[in-house]
Design a protein around this motif. Structure first.
Motif, PDB file in Angstrom:
ATOM      1  N   ARG A  55       0.846  -1.196   0.000  1.00  0.00           N
ATOM      2  CA  ARG A  55       0.000   0.000   0.000  1.00  0.00           C
ATOM      3  C   ARG A  55       0.882   1.246   0.000  1.00  0.00           C
ATOM      4  NH1 ARG A  55      -2.392  -3.944   2.767  1.00  0.00           N
ATOM      5  NH2 ARG A  55      -4.540  -4.412   2.264  1.00  0.00           N
ATOM      6  N   THR A  56       0.688   2.048  -1.019  1.00  0.00           N
ATOM      7  CA  THR A  56       1.437   3.296  -1.114  1.00  0.00           C
ATOM      8  C   THR A  56       0.579   4.434  -0.596  1.00  0.00           C
ATOM      9  OG1 THR A  56       0.646   3.837  -3.326  1.00  0.00           O
ATOM     10  CG2 THR A  56       2.609   2.424  -3.181  1.00  0.00           C
ATOM     11  N   ILE A  57       1.178   5.583  -0.474  1.00  0.00           N
ATOM     12  CA  ILE A  57       0.437   6.772  -0.038  1.00  0.00           C
ATOM     13  C   ILE A  57      -0.659   7.121  -1.040  1.00  0.00           C
ATOM     14  CG2 ILE A  57       2.010   8.464  -1.063  1.00  0.00           C
ATOM     15  CD1 ILE A  57       0.300   8.831   2.326  1.00  0.00           C
ATOM     16  N   LEU A  60      -3.668   4.715  -0.379  1.00  0.00           N
ATOM     17  CA  LEU A  60      -4.395   5.098   0.836  1.00  0.00           C
ATOM     18  C   LEU A  60      -5.129   6.422   0.665  1.00  0.00           C
ATOM     19  CD1 LEU A  60      -1.810   3.969   3.524  1.00  0.00           C
ATOM     20  CD2 LEU A  60      -3.858   2.766   2.730  1.00  0.00           C
ATOM     21  N   THR A  61      -4.520   7.356  -0.065  1.00  0.00           N
ATOM     22  CA  THR A  61      -5.188   8.629  -0.338  1.00  0.00           C
ATOM     23  C   THR A  61      -6.434   8.399  -1.180  1.00  0.00           C
ATOM     24  OG1 THR A  61      -3.088   9.803  -0.232  1.00  0.00           O
ATOM     25  CG2 THR A  61      -4.897  10.925  -1.349  1.00  0.00           C
TER      26      THR A  61
END
Length: 153
Positions: A55-57, A60-61
């Motif tokens: 999961r990258t930023i 998640l954003t």
């Protein structure tokens, strides 16, 4: 066609309430479509973005923005008992009989009452419109973020 100023004012106030009710129905219908689009985007893009386990930023954003869109849409669609678009006939009759008012006076007073009802309704509708706009923005931003995240993988 109105024959007195009181009748004309009352007819205009009723038209304003009818237009307001139509706006509310339109916003809710569009929000239903937005909610469906949000659910599809979350299912397809959000699920795909989170499939690989890393999961990258951006992932998640996107999930956060999709969730915001979802909850704002639900807020707009949630039932509210605050809206009023028609005066109750029997209450109106009882009030004006008790006051000894003639039809012209009743129409004049009802035009003012309808304005107060319109103002009360509009405060809630304005909040709903703001929520709808933010839900649209959040969905569009989520799709962009997820698309960028998927393109970079």
């Amino acid at each position: 066609m109105a024959t007195t100023l009181e009748e004309f004012a009352y007819d205009l106030s009723l038209r304003s309430l009818t237009q307001q009710e139509a706006l509310l129905n339109e916003v809710r219908a569009r929000t239903g479509v937005l909610l469906a689009a949000t659910a599809i985007a979350i299912s397809l893009l959000g699920g795909r973005a989170l499939d690989d386990g890393a999961r990258t930023i951006l992932d998640l954003t996107g999930v956060g923005l999709g969730t915001v869109s979802f909850f704002l849409s639900v807020y707009v669609l949630a039932p509210r008992g605050r809206f009023s678009f028609n005066p109750h006939g029997w209450e109106t009759y009882e009030y004006f009989i008790g006051q000894g008012s003639d039809v012209g006076e009743a129409q004049r007073i009802l035009a003012y009452w309808n304005r107060e009802v319109w103002d009360d309704n509009q405060r809630v509708i304005d909040r709903m419109l703001t929520s709808f706009r933010w839900a649209c923005f959040a969905l569009a931003a989520a799709v962009v973020v997820w698309s960028v995240g998927l393109a970079l993988q």
